[in-house]
Design a protein around this motif. Structure first.
Motif: not given
Length: 134
Positions: A98-99, A102, A84, A95, A105-106
């Motif tokens: 942020l990918t 994300v 990031s 994008s 987060g997973i």
């Protein structure tokens, strides 16, 4: 505990599939090689990171817990944060920044549910040893 296991395996499966996909792209996609160059990384780092992701996924999916698995989660966490930051520093679209977050987060969901599962298993084991039914 069943709901916790399902959540763990969904999060771990999604994360693992994405890491294997990205590792595969590191070895096969000329666009990915250009992306690493754009980010300022040497080409050997792309290969090294691809191998590390494959090994990490294998260890993440392996049926054990303990310190080694903690290091796997730590390594993927560092990888996602670094990805990031690298995309942000290179001026890439939001994008691309942020990918990895994300995916982090997973990964956090996978880690959190694994910790809860380990606690429940340990608690059940202790209850069996002591003969209590709490």
């Amino acid at each position: 505990m069943k709901k916790l296991k399902i959540t763990y395996w969904i999060a771990t499966g999604i994360f693992s599939a994405m890491m294997l996909f990205s590792a595969t792209m590191y070895f096969t996609s000329p666009d990915m090689a250009q992306t690493f160059e754009h980010l300022g990384f040497p080409d050997y780092f792309r290969i090294e990171l691809g191998i590390a992701k494959i090994i990490g996924v294998l260890l993440l999916l392996a049926p054990f817990s303990g310190r080694l698995k903690e290091w796997v989660y730590a390594g993927f966490t560092i990888n996602m944060i670094s990805g990031s930051i690298a995309h942000g520093a290179a001026g890439d679209p939001i994008s691309a920044v942020l990918t990895p977050l994300v995916m982090l987060g997973i990964l956090a969901i996978s880690y959190g549910t694994l910790q809860k599962l380990d606690e429940e298993i340990e608690s059940a084991f202790v209850s069996q040893l002591t003969g209590s039914t709490s």
